[in-house]
Design a protein around this motif. Structure first.
Motif, short mmCIF file in Angstrom:
data_model
loop_
_atom_site.label_atom_id
_atom_site.label_comp_id
_atom_site.label_asym_id
_atom_site.label_seq_id
_atom_site.Cartn_x
_atom_site.Cartn_y
_atom_site.Cartn_z
N VAL A 273 52.06 14.72 -44.51
CA VAL A 273 51.40 14.55 -43.21
C VAL A 273 50.43 13.38 -43.34
N GLU A 274 50.54 12.43 -42.45
CA GLU A 274 49.61 11.29 -42.46
C GLU A 274 48.19 11.80 -42.23
N SER A 275 47.26 11.40 -43.07
CA SER A 275 45.87 11.82 -42.93
C SER A 275 44.97 10.76 -43.54
N GLN A 276 43.74 10.68 -43.04
CA GLN A 276 42.80 9.71 -43.56
C GLN A 276 41.43 10.33 -43.82
N CYS A 277 40.72 10.72 -42.74
CA CYS A 277 39.32 11.11 -42.91
C CYS A 277 39.15 12.48 -43.54
N ARG A 278 40.07 13.41 -43.29
CA ARG A 278 40.01 14.80 -43.76
C ARG A 278 38.70 15.47 -43.34
N ALA A 279 38.18 15.03 -42.21
CA ALA A 279 36.93 15.60 -41.69
C ALA A 279 36.99 15.88 -40.20
#
Length: 328
Positions: A273-279
């Motif tokens: 799953v594309e993800s970046q900030c995880r926030a």
């Protein structure tokens, strides 16, 4: 959504996102600790975008950051502005100290959770680097001849990016408030002077946004739209529960235990799953919900979107029911 409600997001069109390379063709200071980058496509043209959109910059293989597009939506290039953050995790330092004109970076986007809705009148309130997503909104409001004004606060005048440009373009429609000269913005007075037909767009420090949310309540209050660069604080009394997620397309049933996110459990099962900030602030991991009621803990979705239970940010949000079925 009714007057006086708080809007924090708009469902982004994921089909508009692309990943491509762009070259830094200009890098210039726009405030004491802020630089503007101009990014030109390498090869295919950059996709179109609307005010409020942001993009991902892959500065290094292990360093991805999100920045609001702050230039002209009609231009064939993209512009972002980056504040140097001494206590950050290295992204702003890399931009200020290492990134140079001629360098090529990978860009992904655009992604928009802060789109500008039609209104009878606008009040824009920016704090610090929160001016960046507001800038293209001013262009649109001005071109549409919709009444608007901008109230822009910052620590000092020298720290306020684009201040000279704003005053030259818009004159008295822009009100600058350096904190060391005029103190904190009088948000209560600003909101009380608005009609229910006013739509307020604001981006800036968490304290400012929280205060605006508290003020924009009731049927006669203006409608508020906010964008956050940092996650909203959750109620510390909220407890996590274990629940099941069913990945419809993958045919998997997984248990999400206390202390782990849906995203982590899905990744452990081998599903990318594309993800970046995880926030819960960037919207990259937004996932369609086919069944069940999410426990939304992101800083993006608005009240209507949360109530619809159609999507969730799986990096932070959980479940209010024993089982969720996701389109993964």
């Amino acid at each position: 959504m009714t007057a006086g409600s708080v809007a924090t997001a708009r469902r982004t069109d994921r089909s508009a996102e692309v990943t491509l390379d762009a070259r830094v063709v200009a890098k210039e200071p726009v405030a004491a600790d802020t630089v503007r980058l101009v990014l030109d496509p390498v090869g295919e043209p950059l996709p179109t975008w609307e005010p409020g959109a942001h993009i991902d910059l892959r500065l290094r293989p292990d360093l991805v950051r999100q920045y609001s597009l702050c230039g002209d939506p009609e231009a064939p290039y993209w512009e972002v502005a980056v504040l140097r953050e001494p206590d950050g995790k290295g992204g702003s330092r890399h931009v200020h100290e290492d990134l140079a004109v001629g360098d090529v970076v990978e860009v992904r986007g655009p992604r928009n959770h802060f789109s500008l809705a039609p209104a009878e009148e606008y009040l824009f309130i920016a704090g610090g680097i929160g001016i960046t997503p507001i800038l293209p909104m001013l262009r649109v409001a001005q071109a549409s001849r919709t009444p608007w004004r901008l109230v822009y606060g910052g620590r000092t005048e020298s720290s306020m990016a684009f201040r000279d440009e704003l005053q030259a373009l818009y004159g008295d429609l822009v009100s600058l408030h350096p904190q060391d000269e005029t103190g904190l913005l009088d948000l209560a007075s600003l909101v009380s002077a608005c009609s229910a037909a006013t739509q307020i767009y604001s981006c800036g420090p968490a304290g400012m946004l929280g205060a605006l949310e508290a003020l924009c309540t009731g049927d006669t209050a203006p409608r508020l739209h906010v964008e956050r660069f940092v996650p909203r604080e959750l109620d510390p009394s909220i407890e996590d529960n274990e629940f099941e997620v069913v990945l419809e397309r993958s045919g998997l049933k997984l248990t999400v235990p206390v202390g782990r996110s849906v995203l982590e459990v899905v990744e452990d099962a081998g599903i990318y799953v594309e993800s970046q900030c995880r926030a819960g602030t960037c919207g990259t991991c937004e996932t369609d919900v086919l069944y069940g009621e999410p426990d939304h803990r992101d800083s993006l979705l608005d009240e209507d979107e949360r109530a619809s239970c159609e999507t969730m940010m799986i990096c932070v949000s959980r479940a209010r029911c024993p089982r969720l079925v996701l389109n993964l």
